[in-house]
Design an enzyme around this catalytic site. Structure first.
Site, short mmCIF file in Angstrom:
data_model
loop_
_atom_site.label_atom_id
_atom_site.label_comp_id
_atom_site.label_asym_id
_atom_site.label_seq_id
_atom_site.Cartn_x
_atom_site.Cartn_y
_atom_site.Cartn_z
N ARG A 103 4.05 5.32 2.81
CA ARG A 103 3.45 3.97 2.74
C ARG A 103 4.60 2.98 2.81
O ARG A 103 5.51 3.01 1.95
CB ARG A 103 2.66 3.79 1.44
CG ARG A 103 2.37 2.33 1.15
CD ARG A 103 1.37 2.11 0.07
NE ARG A 103 0.03 2.46 0.53
CZ ARG A 103 -1.08 2.12 -0.11
NH1 ARG A 103 -1.02 1.44 -1.24
NH2 ARG A 103 -2.26 2.45 0.36
N HIS A 130 -4.03 1.37 8.56
CA HIS A 130 -4.33 2.16 7.35
C HIS A 130 -5.29 3.29 7.78
O HIS A 130 -6.47 3.30 7.40
CB HIS A 130 -4.96 1.26 6.28
CG HIS A 130 -4.91 1.82 4.90
ND1 HIS A 130 -4.38 3.06 4.60
CD2 HIS A 130 -5.35 1.32 3.71
CE1 HIS A 130 -4.49 3.28 3.30
NE2 HIS A 130 -5.07 2.25 2.74
N GLN A 133 -7.46 5.46 5.30
CA GLN A 133 -8.54 4.70 4.68
C GLN A 133 -9.76 4.61 5.61
O GLN A 133 -10.90 4.82 5.18
CB GLN A 133 -8.05 3.29 4.32
CG GLN A 133 -9.12 2.45 3.65
CD GLN A 133 -9.47 2.93 2.25
OE1 GLN A 133 -8.58 3.05 1.41
NE2 GLN A 133 -10.73 3.21 1.98
N ASP A 222 -11.76 -6.98 2.89
CA ASP A 222 -10.51 -6.59 2.23
C ASP A 222 -9.87 -7.87 1.69
O ASP A 222 -10.31 -8.99 2.03
CB ASP A 222 -9.59 -5.90 3.26
CG ASP A 222 -8.32 -5.31 2.67
OD1 ASP A 222 -8.25 -5.15 1.43
OD2 ASP A 222 -7.39 -5.00 3.44
N CYS A 262 -11.82 -1.29 0.71
CA CYS A 262 -10.84 -0.22 0.47
C CYS A 262 -10.28 -0.24 -0.95
O CYS A 262 -9.77 0.76 -1.42
CB CYS A 262 -9.73 -0.28 1.51
SG CYS A 262 -8.72 -1.76 1.43
N ARG A 290 -11.13 9.32 0.06
CA ARG A 290 -9.70 9.39 0.39
C ARG A 290 -9.17 10.80 0.11
O ARG A 290 -8.40 11.36 0.88
CB ARG A 290 -8.89 8.36 -0.43
CG ARG A 290 -9.19 6.90 -0.11
CD ARG A 290 -8.71 6.52 1.27
NE ARG A 290 -7.28 6.75 1.44
CZ ARG A 290 -6.31 5.95 1.01
NH1 ARG A 290 -6.61 4.81 0.41
NH2 ARG A 290 -5.03 6.24 1.22
N1 NVA Z 1 -4.79 -4.83 3.36
C1 NVA Z 1 -4.40 -4.32 2.06
C2 NVA Z 1 -4.94 -2.95 1.85
C3 NVA Z 1 -4.63 -2.35 0.51
C4 NVA Z 1 -5.09 -0.95 0.36
C5 NVA Z 1 -2.89 -4.33 1.96
O1 NVA Z 1 -2.22 -3.97 2.94
O2 NVA Z 1 -2.37 -4.69 0.90
N1 CP Z 2 -7.11 1.58 -0.68
C1 CP Z 2 -5.87 1.92 -1.01
O1 CP Z 2 -5.06 2.33 -0.18
O2 CP Z 2 -5.59 1.79 -2.33
P1 CP Z 2 -4.16 1.87 -3.03
O3 CP Z 2 -3.35 0.69 -2.59
O4 CP Z 2 -4.45 1.87 -4.49
O5 CP Z 2 -3.49 3.15 -2.60
#
Ligand code: NVA
Ligand code: CP
Length: 303
Positions: A103, A130, A133, A222, A262, A290
């Site tokens: 990540r 993502h 997800q 989101d 998500c 997930r």
């Molecule tokens: N769009 C959000 C998703 C978090 C799971 C981010 O990138 O922070």
């Molecule tokens: N939806 C998601 O990826 O959650 P986290 O940021 O908690 O991993």
């Protein structure tokens, strides 16, 4: 050469359908207590340059349930966090581990890591995509709607990593997706252009959430400020006024529509408390999935 899971566009419809079917099978096995130790003795490194609850826990628990070992590696405690080149980290990690989940920020970071890794690399979220997800979201849609064919999907809010990945999913799998994003917050232009060529007419973009949500079977949103955009929160709150998924908006979707997010959610911003807690909300199934889809991805890629 290792096969990676960096973006949905690297996969065909058949391959994505196969992953979704395996995820359903593994979910059933896990619920029934049937062993499915497909990663016996394997180690998977889990590198995090951003915060996480779901991704961290679902990958770590998922590897464990498959009989393997997950190594939680927040970047601040590794040499990567101190600037060790990505290509060096990738080559070294490949000598110890059987798979790597990352990540991070730029998509080019996971792309470079994968280029130098001899073991499968899985994208656990970048600024651009993502994919794990959206696969979990699709599994949730299939569970509640029996499939994704012929459904109308709606996206309300930021044209972010989630929106970009939905666009790829719609183009590859062939379902209608209507996105409503404020001016200046549209999805990635190149991804939109690719999708329009790949699946002409399936994906539409508007600034009006009502147009996107009207008659939708699946309604998804989101946060307005993603990780790394925290300083823009106040500006974004102004730009996204009117984009809250609330009861009024859900009322114009199909009455049996399902709502996805998500998570983490900001109640009262992109989604109202009544909608996320309401009868159409499937966000907890979505979060659970997930675990199952990532087990399917790991079991498929890691040899
Ligand atoms: N769009 C959000 C998703 C978090 C799971 C981010 O990138 O922070
Ligand atoms: N939806 C998601 O990826 O959650 P986290 O940021 O908690 O991993």
């Amino acid at each position: 050469m290792a096969r990676h899971f960096l973006a949905l566009h690297d996969y065909t419809k058949d391959e994505l359908d196969t992953l979704l079917a395996l995820a359903a099978d593994l979910k059933q096995k896990q619920k029934s207590g049937i062993p499915h130790r497909l990663l016996e003795g394997k180690s998977v490194a889990l590198i995090f340059e951003k915060s996480s609850t779901r991704t961290r826990v679902s990958f770590e628990v998922g590897v464990f349930q498959l009989g393997g070992h997950g190594l939680f590696m927040p970047s601040g405690t590794s040499q990567m966090g101190r600037g060790e080149p990505i290509r060096d980290s990738a080559r070294v990690m490949s000598r110890y581990c059987d798979g790597v989940m990352i990540r991070t920020f730029g998509q080019e970071i996971v792309d470079e890591f994968a280029q130098y890794s001899s073991v499968p690399v899985i994208n656990g979220l970048t600024d651009l995509f993502h994919p794990c997800q959206i696969m979990a979201d699709l599994q949730t849609v299939i569970e509640h709607k029996g499939g994704y064919h012929g459904l109308k999907f709606a996206w309300v809010g930021d044209g972010n990593n989630m929106a970009n990945t939905w666009i790829e999913a719609a183009a590859i799998l062939g379902f209608a997706l209507s996105l409503a994003c404020p001016k200046g917050y549209e999805p990635d232009e190149k991804i939109m252009a690719w999708a329009q060529t790949h699946a002409p007419g399936l994906i539409t973009l508007t600034t009006d959430p009502k147009v996107a949500v009207s008659g939708a079977d699946v309604v998804n949103t989101d946060v307005w400020a993603s990780m790394g955009q925290e300083a823009e929160q106040k500006i974004r709150e102004k730009a996204f006024a009117g984009y809250c998924l609330d009861d009024g908006l859900i009322a114009i979707a199909k009455s049996d529509s399902i709502v996805l997010h998500c998570l983490p959610a900001h109640r009262g911003e992109e989604i109202s408390d009544s909608v996320i807690e309401g009868k159409n909300s499937m966000v907890w199934d979505e979060a659970e999935n997930r675990l199952h889809i990532q087990k399917a991805i790991m079991a498929t890629l890691i040899k």
